[in-house]
Design a protein around this motif. Structure first.
Motif, PDB file in Angstrom:
ATOM      1  N   HIS A   3       0.817  -1.211   0.000  1.00 47.15           N
ATOM      2  CA  HIS A   3       0.000   0.000   0.000  1.00 47.15           C
ATOM      3  C   HIS A   3       0.853   1.264   0.000  1.00 47.15           C
ATOM      4  O   HIS A   3       0.535   2.231  -0.681  1.00 47.15           O
ATOM      5  N   ILE A   6       1.953   1.872  -3.413  1.00 41.95           N
ATOM      6  CA  ILE A   6       0.872   2.374  -4.276  1.00 41.95           C
ATOM      7  C   ILE A   6       0.660   3.878  -4.042  1.00 41.95           C
ATOM      8  O   ILE A   6       0.485   4.649  -4.991  1.00 41.95           O
ATOM      9  N   GLN A   9       3.475   5.757  -5.673  1.00 40.22           N
ATOM     10  CA  GLN A   9       3.302   5.823  -7.132  1.00 40.22           C
ATOM     11  C   GLN A   9       2.244   6.844  -7.525  1.00 40.22           C
ATOM     12  O   GLN A   9       2.424   7.619  -8.458  1.00 40.22           O
ATOM     13  N   LYS A  10       1.164   6.818  -6.786  1.00 41.79           N
ATOM     14  CA  LYS A  10       0.065   7.752  -7.033  1.00 41.79           C
ATOM     15  C   LYS A  10       0.565   9.189  -6.927  1.00 41.79           C
ATOM     16  O   LYS A  10       0.288  10.017  -7.779  1.00 41.79           O
ATOM     17  N   GLN A  13       2.696  10.199  -9.884  1.00 46.05           N
ATOM     18  CA  GLN A  13       1.894  10.562 -11.057  1.00 46.05           C
ATOM     19  C   GLN A  13       1.371  11.978 -10.928  1.00 46.05           C
ATOM     20  O   GLN A  13       1.280  12.718 -11.893  1.00 46.05           O
ATOM     21  N   ASP A  14       1.011  12.324  -9.715  1.00 46.70           N
ATOM     22  CA  ASP A  14       0.387  13.623  -9.472  1.00 46.70           C
ATOM     23  C   ASP A  14       1.398  14.760  -9.591  1.00 46.70           C
ATOM     24  O   ASP A  14       1.053  15.870  -9.970  1.00 46.70           O
ATOM     25  N   LYS A  17       1.557  17.152 -12.503  1.00 54.30           N
ATOM     26  CA  LYS A  17       0.373  17.976 -12.751  1.00 54.30           C
ATOM     27  C   LYS A  17       0.117  18.945 -11.613  1.00 54.30           C
ATOM     28  O   LYS A  17      -0.692  19.849 -11.728  1.00 54.30           O
ATOM     29  N   ASN A  18       0.801  18.717 -10.517  1.00 55.85           N
ATOM     30  CA  ASN A  18       0.578  19.557  -9.335  1.00 55.85           C
ATOM     31  C   ASN A  18       1.680  20.606  -9.262  1.00 55.85           C
ATOM     32  O   ASN A  18       2.693  20.427  -8.609  1.00 55.85           O
ATOM     33  N   GLU A  72      -4.767  18.727   1.210  1.00 54.22           N
ATOM     34  CA  GLU A  72      -5.606  18.659   0.005  1.00 54.22           C
ATOM     35  C   GLU A  72      -6.401  17.350  -0.025  1.00 54.22           C
ATOM     36  O   GLU A  72      -7.588  17.337  -0.352  1.00 54.22           O
ATOM     37  N   GLU A  73      -5.746  16.279   0.344  1.00 54.34           N
ATOM     38  CA  GLU A  73      -6.444  14.987   0.335  1.00 54.34           C
ATOM     39  C   GLU A  73      -7.556  14.948   1.372  1.00 54.34           C
ATOM     40  O   GLU A  73      -8.567  14.273   1.199  1.00 54.34           O
ATOM     41  N   LYS A  76     -10.435  17.221  -0.153  1.00 56.54           N
ATOM     42  CA  LYS A  76     -11.146  16.654  -1.299  1.00 56.54           C
ATOM     43  C   LYS A  76     -11.680  15.258  -1.027  1.00 56.54           C
ATOM     44  O   LYS A  76     -12.118  14.570  -1.948  1.00 56.54           O
ATOM     45  N   THR A  78     -10.334  12.528  -0.721  1.00 62.60           N
ATOM     46  CA  THR A  78      -9.668  11.375  -1.327  1.00 62.60           C
ATOM     47  C   THR A  78      -9.003  10.530  -0.243  1.00 62.60           C
ATOM     48  O   THR A  78      -8.920   9.316  -0.368  1.00 62.60           O
ATOM     49  N   LEU A  82      -9.346   6.514   0.438  1.00 66.44           N
ATOM     50  CA  LEU A  82      -8.198   5.605   0.564  1.00 66.44           C
ATOM     51  C   LEU A  82      -8.301   4.780   1.840  1.00 66.44           C
ATOM     52  O   LEU A  82      -8.074   3.575   1.843  1.00 66.44           O
TER      53      LEU A  82
END
Ligand SMILES: Nc1ncnc2c1ncn2[C@@H]1O[C@H](COP(=O)(O)OP(=O)(O)OP(=O)(O)O)[C@@H](O)[C@H]1O
Ligand SMILES: [Mg+2]
Lengths: 231, 320
Positions: A3, A6, A9-10, A13-14, A17-18, A72-73, A76, A78, A82
């Motif tokens: 976990h 993961i 990695q997430k 990816q962000d 764009k952040n 932020e998480e 929002k 998220t 999770l």
């Protein structure tokens, strides 16, 4: 452990764009490179800009990015999703913490490349000093992130805190009173240690202050986490 | 069918405000239970309690055994002092009920017990990542294949938007991504909070199909909705909430029959006149007369429906 990976990695990816977080990671290394190559003054210590910006980097990037990601998480929802997908709070915090740590170590690598006249063993020492500082800063950022409800609240806390830890090392060079206070902060000690890379002495005070800061912020994080959780 | 979840005397308040007031109900395994009620009735709060996102002020929620016949594995106990103690609990229900001593006002609450797919009313999606990346994160967490993502995207008509950044999607599309996420893994129970809110009829139909498929595979489903047609079509049982209380419960059809005893026919004449006449022999003469004159525009039977019951029970009565 899966976990944690993961989450890491997430976050990776962000990153691209952040922009708010990305800029934290690259701003000071880039600034250091530019200043180093454009400003040359007589009597300026070697690696002046690299040392200065490296310590400011330690005080700023991990703190702002960690707190901004966590808050932020939260805002929002998220994070909640999770947690409901069986990611434990520990796994989450470890994932985010190690992500920020790794990203900042990339920045450290850039600083390291900018250092002049330094042996390999000292470069390795440089990495260790920076790593210690970054860990302290990540803990502080996590405390801010966990302690605040949303991003706005996190920013209103993390920015003044960042100002203190990031700018003290610079201000202390010009003012003795500030220098006396700054001594107790990890970022100032990172600057002192990095500056003293060449002298071969053992700096117990520096190590003690950084370790002390680490303990204090870990404690602060723990208290806030116990009180507020990740909900 | 065995009981899936048993809720007893569940109360929840936010500060002074009581949002759920001493509600009790049971849900059978494999059924779709509709949570209905006006905005602010406490539906989402109930789902939050059932999914363990918030702790009840009082009361118990017991998820009965799924496969083993044993009860929950992990429970949390909360005392009046708001202390939370986590403990592992292996045992059957009789053990559990001893812990739930009402005199001591110990409330019990599940932590990680059932394997649930959850679609909340907030989206909780990563705005800067694509639809695919969003679902991929959870597929990895659930250890589900990428094929399943594709399959769900296909069925919810999102295949085209696979690479789109979630932040750029419409509200209905985000809601569908959220729906897909809830369905990713094979869950024992699904919580769907207004899954079809704001969707067009065709897409709604697709989601209904998916929900029905899930039910077929044995999943118990909690469905929150404002759509009475949806409730009647999909739900085996409904709970109608109003001001934190259950004001009616049961099979949709039976509820309708219970309240809508007025059995009438509505006739609209060509001149625009509207008549409501009883569905009895006496009305035949009147109808025959209108028919002779070729005066009838339309005839409706005034069937009882959930909407009328809803409006009646929640105090927003129709004037008929
Ligand atoms: N975190 C909270 N703090 C305080 N009050 C809350 C909180 N969450 C919900 N409430 C209140 O609880 C009541 C029930 O809210 P809930 O979200 O459960 O309603 P709902 O039935 O889901 O409504 P809707 O159909 O609009 O989604 C509302 O009056 C709401 O204001
Ligand atoms: Mg709701």
């Amino acid at each position: 452990m899966k976990h944690v990976w993961i989450i890491l990695q997430k976050q990776w990816q962000d990153t691209w764009k952040n922009k708010a977080v990305l800029i934290q990671f690259i701003m000071f290394p880039i600034l250091a490179a530019i200043m180093k190559n454009s400003i040359q003054m007589d009597g300026m210590p070697v690696n002046f800009f690299v040392n200065l910006f490296a310590s400011m980097y330690v005080g700023m990037a991990p703190l702002i990015s960690t707190s901004s990601i966590i808050s932020e998480e939260k805002e929002k929802n998220t994070l909640r999703v999770l947690i409901m997908a069986d990611v434990t709070p520990k796994e989450y915090l470890l994932g985010i913490g190690s992500y920020v740590f790794c990203a900042c170590m990339f920045g450290t690598a850039v600083f390291c490349c900018l250092l002049n006249d330094v042996t390999t063993s000292k470069r390795i020492l440089f990495f260790f000093i920076m790593a210690a500082g970054i860990i302290v800063s990540v803990l502080l950022g996590a405390a801010v992130g966990v302690g605040s409800k949303n991003q706005t609240e996190a920013v209103s806390v993390s920015v003044p805190v960042m100002m203190i830890f990031s700018f003290l090392p610079m201000l202390s060079m010009f003012n003795d009173v500030i220098a006396k206070i700054a001594k107790f902060t990890y970022s100032e000690q990172v600057r002192i240690l990095v500056e003293a890379l060449g002298d071969g002495k053992i700096h117990t005070v520096g190590a003690a202050v950084i370790a002390g800061n680490m303990l204090v912020f870990a404690g602060l994080f723990w208290i806030l986490y116990r009180k507020k959780g990740l909900a | 069918m065995r009981t899936f979840v048993k809720v007893d005397n569940l109360t929840h308040s936010f500060g002074e405000k009581i949002v759920l007031d001493d509600i009790s109900f049971q849900v059978k395994q494999g059924e779709i239970i509709g949570l209905l009620g006006p905005s602010g009735a406490g539906k989402t709060t109930l789902v939050n309690l059932l999914t363990g996102q918030i702790m009840p002020t009082k009361g118990t929620i017991i998820f009965e055994a799924l496969d083993t016949g044993k009860n929950l594995l992990k429970e949390s106990l909360r005392t009046e002092k708001k202390e939370t103690a986590w403990s592992d609990f292996h045992g059957d229900q009789s053990d559990l009920l001893q812990i739930l001593n009402p005199e001591k006002k110990v409330s019990f609450h599940r932590k990680k017990t059932v394997n649930a797919g959850i679609m909340m009313d907030h989206f909780g999606l990563y705005d800067r990542l694509s639809v695919w990346s969003n679902l991929k994160i959870f597929a990895k967490l659930y250890k589900v294949s990428e094929q399943r993502i594709d399959e769900l995207l296909e069925k919810t008509e999102l295949s085209q938007a696979k690479k789109t950044i979630v932040g750029k999607l419409s509200k209905g599309m985000k809601s569908r991504v959220n729906f897909c996420r809830a369905l990713l893994k094979k869950a024992d129970v699904l919580f769907l909070d207004e899954p079809t809110c704001g969707l067009d009829p065709a897409t709604t139909e697709k989601l209904h199909k998916l929900i029905a498929e899930e039910k077929k595979s044995g999943t118990t489903i909690f469905l929150t909705t404002h759509n009475m047609y949806e409730a009647r079509k999909l739900c085996d049982h409904i709970l109608l909430l109003n001001d934190g209380k259950i004001v009616e419960r049961g099979v949709p059809e039976e509820i309708c029959l219970k309240y809508c005893l007025k059995n009438q026919i509505e006739v609209i004449l060509k001149n625009g006149e509207r008549h409501e006449i009883p569905n009895t022999m006496e009305s035949a003469k009147v109808l025959a007369e209108w028919m002779k004159q070729e005066n009838i525009l339309s005839i409706h039977s005034k069937e009882p429906n959930l909407e009328t019951v809803f409006l009646y029970l929640t105090g927003k009565e129709l004037d008929q």
